[in-house]
Design an enzyme around this catalytic site. Structure first.
Site, PDB file in Angstrom:
ATOM      1  N   GLU A 282      40.711  32.147  39.768  1.00 39.57           N
ATOM      2  CA  GLU A 282      39.690  32.139  40.817  1.00 39.57           C
ATOM      3  C   GLU A 282      40.301  31.917  42.196  1.00 39.57           C
ATOM      4  O   GLU A 282      39.847  32.497  43.190  1.00 39.57           O
ATOM      5  CB  GLU A 282      38.644  31.069  40.495  1.00 39.57           C
ATOM      6  CG  GLU A 282      37.789  31.459  39.285  1.00 39.57           C
ATOM      7  CD  GLU A 282      36.993  30.299  38.713  1.00 39.57           C
ATOM      8  OE1 GLU A 282      35.770  30.438  38.590  1.00 39.57           O
ATOM      9  OE2 GLU A 282      37.599  29.251  38.385  1.00 39.57           O
TER      10      GLU A 282
ATOM     11  N   ALA B  11      41.512  24.330  36.387  1.00 41.16           N
ATOM     12  CA  ALA B  11      41.047  23.038  36.874  1.00 41.16           C
ATOM     13  C   ALA B  11      41.615  21.940  35.974  1.00 41.16           C
ATOM     14  O   ALA B  11      42.122  22.203  34.878  1.00 41.16           O
ATOM     15  CB  ALA B  11      39.521  22.997  36.876  1.00 41.16           C
TER      16      ALA B  11
ATOM     17  N   GLU C 145      37.104  29.552  30.308  1.00 38.55           N
ATOM     18  CA  GLU C 145      36.178  28.423  30.370  1.00 38.55           C
ATOM     19  C   GLU C 145      35.185  28.359  29.213  1.00 38.55           C
ATOM     20  O   GLU C 145      34.812  27.262  28.778  1.00 38.55           O
ATOM     21  CB  GLU C 145      35.408  28.453  31.697  1.00 38.55           C
ATOM     22  CG  GLU C 145      36.229  28.088  32.922  1.00 38.55           C
ATOM     23  CD  GLU C 145      36.971  29.252  33.538  1.00 38.55           C
ATOM     24  OE1 GLU C 145      37.505  29.094  34.650  1.00 38.55           O
ATOM     25  OE2 GLU C 145      37.032  30.337  32.905  1.00 38.55           O
TER      26      GLU C 145
ATOM     27  N   GLY D  55      40.569  28.145  37.174  1.00 38.61           N
ATOM     28  CA  GLY D  55      40.568  27.963  38.614  1.00 38.61           C
ATOM     29  C   GLY D  55      41.730  28.635  39.310  1.00 38.61           C
ATOM     30  O   GLY D  55      41.644  28.983  40.497  1.00 38.61           O
TER      31      GLY D  55
END
Length: 266
Positions: A120, A72, A140, A117
């Protein structure tokens, strides 16, 4: 709106269609394709369009440059507090759910860094093919947060809770061969063969009945959330739908007549 019309409006995603396969490329290489709001919005738009476009029967997702998606966008997130963080997670989860639940096969061709991300995003795809240069991770906790685009849920379902917890708790990065060993990816190939391999696998998939593939995907995805008895009931329901298709008639007729089936996706 057609995929061509949508693609002209996208900011950080490139889309081409060939042989009924949409190639979706994240195109923000200077930021290693990090997922900011514009990129998530692009993905949301294009997958809505793909879902409605019968001329597209399969999707390949990859990244431009050295990154698949390196996570992200931390620059965007650093000022977020609780409410903003939850909204950001909700947005990404909604889009990744859309990818996971698309009743068409989706392959991620992971060309480089797939961190946070990006990992993911790959988890929301049906199949993952990695370049030898691919690197996976959920870093994270090193930023003081947790994976929130689906990582705490999809990763343990795919590779088991023990290894998933190790990767999430330590935040360590996993190269392609280890990712293959733990079941995070289906196949590892040399970088120059990555897209070709993804396309060849997709073409093999698309020789079969697309409706049946969609029904199988629903049965697998939803069945993973059920006990075995309810899962088997769902399987019967999806099988019943497949028996009602013209493709079922063609497939079984072709088998009896000892010829290749010609499916029309009806």
């Amino acid at each position: 709106m057609s995929i061509l019309e949508i693609s002209s409006q996208l900011i950080n995603v490139l889309v081409t269609v060939e042989d009924e396969i949409a190639l979706v490329k994240i195109n923000r290489p200077k930021a290693l394709n990090a997922l900011n709001n514009d990129t998530l919005s692009d993905l949301n738009k294009i997958f809505d369009c793909i879902a409605e476009d019968d001329s597209v029967r399969g999707v390949i997702i990859t990244g431009e440059g050295k990154g698949f998606v390196a996570g992200a966008d931390i620059v965007q997130m650093q000022g977020y507090k609780s409410i903003e963080g939850r909204k950001y997670a909700a947005l990404a989860q909604m889009i990744f759910n859309k990818i996971e639940n698309l009743e068409k096969p989706v392959i991620s061709a992971v060309n480089g860094y797939a961190l946070g991300g990006g990992c993911e995003l790959s988890l929301s795809c049906d199949i993952r093919i990695a370049s030898t240069k691919a690197v996976f991770g959920q870093p994270e906790v090193g930023l003081g947060v947790i994976p929130c685009f689906g990582g705490t849920q999809r990763l343990p379902r795919l590779i088991g809770s023990g290894i998933a917890k190790e990767l999430i708790y330590t935040g360590r990065q996993v190269k392609a061969e280890e990712a293959l060993y733990v079941g995070l990816v289906n196949k590892v190939v040399e970088p120059e063969l990555l897209i070709e391999e993804a396309k060849n696998m997709m073409k093999t998939i698309l020789k079969n009945a697309s409706l049946a593939i969609g029904f199988a995907k629903v049965a697998i995805n939803r069945g993973l959330e059920m006990d075995i008895d309810n899962g088997l009931e769902l399987e019967k329901d999806m099988a019943a739908l497949s028996f009602a298709t013209d493709d079922k008639d063609e497939g079984m007729r072709a088998f009896v007549e000892k010829r290749p089936a010609v499916f029309k996706n009806k």
